[in-house]
Design a protein around this motif. Sequence first.
Motif, mmCIF file in Angstrom:
data_model
loop_
_atom_site.group_PDB
_atom_site.id
_atom_site.type_symbol
_atom_site.label_atom_id
_atom_site.label_comp_id
_atom_site.label_asym_id
_atom_site.label_seq_id
_atom_site.Cartn_x
_atom_site.Cartn_y
_atom_site.Cartn_z
ATOM 1 N N HIS A 75 0.761 -1.312 -0.158
ATOM 2 C CA HIS A 75 0.007 0.119 0.180
ATOM 3 C C HIS A 75 0.784 1.010 0.159
ATOM 4 N N SER A 129 -16.873 3.711 5.512
ATOM 5 C CA SER A 129 -16.421 2.603 4.725
ATOM 6 C C SER A 129 -16.150 1.525 5.794
ATOM 7 N N ARG A 183 -14.334 -1.818 7.282
ATOM 8 C CA ARG A 183 -12.743 -2.601 7.555
ATOM 9 C C ARG A 183 -13.094 -4.066 8.140
ATOM 10 N N CYS A 211 -8.121 10.160 1.862
ATOM 11 C CA CYS A 211 -8.266 10.459 0.379
ATOM 12 C C CYS A 211 -6.935 11.086 -0.148
HETATM 13 C C1 HEM Z 1 -15.036 15.432 -2.845
HETATM 14 C C2 HEM Z 1 -14.366 14.390 -3.442
HETATM 15 C C3 HEM Z 1 -13.879 13.085 -2.662
HETATM 16 C C4 HEM Z 1 -14.315 12.623 -1.628
HETATM 17 C C5 HEM Z 1 -15.393 13.014 -0.737
HETATM 18 C C6 HEM Z 1 -13.510 11.604 -1.461
HETATM 19 C C7 HEM Z 1 -13.552 10.688 -0.236
HETATM 20 C C8 HEM Z 1 -12.760 9.675 0.024
HETATM 21 C C9 HEM Z 1 -12.641 8.955 1.415
HETATM 22 C C10 HEM Z 1 -13.626 8.704 2.430
HETATM 23 C C11 HEM Z 1 -11.589 7.873 1.282
HETATM 24 C C12 HEM Z 1 -11.229 6.793 2.325
HETATM 25 C C13 HEM Z 1 -12.008 5.707 2.010
HETATM 26 C C14 HEM Z 1 -11.946 4.734 3.093
HETATM 27 O O1 HEM Z 1 -11.246 5.044 4.102
HETATM 28 O O2 HEM Z 1 -12.038 3.527 2.999
HETATM 29 C C15 HEM Z 1 -11.027 8.215 -0.114
HETATM 30 C C16 HEM Z 1 -9.937 7.500 -0.450
HETATM 31 C C17 HEM Z 1 -9.280 7.420 -1.809
HETATM 32 N N1 HEM Z 1 -9.680 8.684 -2.757
HETATM 33 FE FE1 HEM Z 1 -10.908 9.908 -2.487
HETATM 34 N N2 HEM Z 1 -12.545 11.486 -2.319
HETATM 35 C C18 HEM Z 1 -12.756 12.387 -3.241
HETATM 36 C C19 HEM Z 1 -11.917 12.746 -4.336
HETATM 37 C C20 HEM Z 1 -11.059 11.953 -4.833
HETATM 38 C C21 HEM Z 1 -10.327 12.409 -6.211
HETATM 39 C C22 HEM Z 1 -10.512 13.631 -6.969
HETATM 40 C C23 HEM Z 1 -9.386 11.220 -6.141
HETATM 41 C C24 HEM Z 1 -8.141 11.235 -7.102
HETATM 42 C C25 HEM Z 1 -7.827 11.799 -8.070
HETATM 43 C C26 HEM Z 1 -9.508 10.342 -5.076
HETATM 44 C C27 HEM Z 1 -8.812 9.125 -4.661
HETATM 45 C C28 HEM Z 1 -8.761 8.500 -3.583
HETATM 46 C C29 HEM Z 1 -7.778 7.554 -3.621
HETATM 47 C C30 HEM Z 1 -6.658 6.930 -4.481
HETATM 48 C C31 HEM Z 1 -8.226 6.654 -2.124
HETATM 49 C C32 HEM Z 1 -7.753 5.727 -1.553
HETATM 50 C C33 HEM Z 1 -6.695 5.786 -0.609
HETATM 51 C C34 HEM Z 1 -5.879 4.729 0.081
HETATM 52 O O3 HEM Z 1 -6.646 3.462 0.223
HETATM 53 O O4 HEM Z 1 -4.705 4.806 0.567
HETATM 54 N N3 HEM Z 1 -10.435 10.778 -4.194
HETATM 55 N N4 HEM Z 1 -11.701 9.336 -0.714
#
Ligand code: HEM
Length: 491
Positions: A137, A374, A376, A439
């Motif tokens: 990761h 989310s 786990r 995120c």
């Molecule tokens: C308003 C927009 C967004 C919201 C509310 C959001 C919300 C989240 C949340 C809550 C998680 C965590 C999920 C977890 O803990 O299981 C997450 C993970 C992630 N988000 Fe976002 N996200 C947004 C936009 C984006 C954008 C624009 C990208 C990429 C270009 C992105 C890429 C990712 C990635 C790659 C993860 C996984 C990280 C990991 O597992 O290490 N997100 N997002």
Amino acid sequence: MACASTINLVSWVFSFFVAAAMVCIIFFLTRKKSCSKNKKELPPGEMGIPWIGETIQFFKAQRKNRLFEDFFQPRITKHGKIFKTSLFGSSTVVMNGAEANRFVLSNEFKLVISSWPSSSVQLMGKDCIMQKQGEQHRCLRGLISTTLSHSAGMEALVPKICNSVQLHLDRYWRGQDRLHLYRLTKILTFTIVFECLLGIKVEAGMLERFERVLEGVFAPAISFPGSRFSRAKKARMGIQKMLVKVVREKRMEMEGGQDSDHHDHHHHHHQEGMLLSQLVAGMICGDITEEEVIDNVVLLVFAAHDTTSFAIAMTFKLLAQYPNSHSLLLQEHAEIMREKKSGEVLRMEDIKKMKYTWQVARESMRLFPPIFGSFRKAVADIEYDGFTIPKGWKVLWTAYGTHYNEEYFKDPLSFNPSRFEEHIPPYAFLPFGGGPRVCAGYQLAKLNILVFVHFVVTRYDWSLLCPDESITMDPLPFPSQGMPIKISPKL
Ligand code: HEM
């Protein structure tokens, strides 16, 4: 849409009943044994009927976008912030409150790991970052955030995003008097990920294919012809084929240019599609495989576009409902425009001036989080707050447990963007999650939202055509009518 969710529900129920008979037998056979073994106390709560548990109640509440009011809140009132239930065939402990969020999120990889249903794993791909733990990761996360949180990288993205937004407005807004804001922003956020981040040209039918895949992500993993899951799998195969070609071409292009600067894999920040370059560079170095590149491209598109477009839609909905906030926001953008020569592009320093706009957007995400929480999975027996969460159980953290709680947000159901001027307790505001999996696209989401709001409010007057439009979830929330609005260009 309602029809599609009903089919989804019916097929869930169907698969539950098929499995239920078997599970009942196992349940009764193993009951005695597990009772005598479990001396420590499980959290309070109800497990519902075997196998199905409380899944039907969950789906019903979700479909009406009343998960908090109809599912979480009544159980918190009855059992407390930590309660057990059974969802999608798994014993689950739901954890609410800032302290519980901190505990779950910061113990990622130690006590819990991310856990997705089998359909999600098959459709997102087993090699995407959501499925990776520990060292793997960290490695992938490093490759992705080199571009996504690098300040020079973000600076370079500003003009690209501005350009995409302007092209979008010229193509879909100009000359119209009515349009569907949410439907159109989905096209925009999708295009921004592909064109600004990956350097891949969006072609006809691509968005539809990704939507088809998303529809299957939380559907039961049954492959009968015409099932949501089958359709999603087929769409995923089409995407796969397209991406294999793109990734191989990119590799050839990068290896071709290698002779002149072969130590320079990691310095492609300023080219188009820097994120794809970064991933392909990792592949050339042998850090990651081609499958990993492709699964992560797919994941990034999903993670980015529905979430951002919903955040934008809710920002506009609330601005329409709160004219005072709207005029404060307009003032902020008028001020930024005043200091620019006409035609001069926005720069990072202008984005930094959009403080109130970002407060409005955050307040919208507090009230309407695009992702409410989310799942786990416990990788060891966990002791928390006097309770035991047995190894193998699911753990669900939620944003609802803090976002609507007056312990953390005064008068929690009222819209008050300036509350973000004050200190927000850690792990209370969680639209972007927290801990090692926070995120990765936070910066991009912020840029996307702010730039879009800027161009719309400075160029158009607008109003909601359907002010009482409801919000549906399937599986992510969206305005049920696509958010029709009336627009007229500002003189
Ligand atoms: C308003 C927009 C967004 C919201 C509310 C959001 C919300 C989240 C949340 C809550 C998680 C965590 C999920 C977890 O803990 O299981 C997450 C993970 C992630 N988000 Fe976002 N996200 C947004 C936009 C984006 C954008 C624009 C990208 C990429 C270009 C992105 C890429 C990712 C990635 C790659 C993860 C996984 C990280 C990991 O597992 O290490 N997100 N997002």
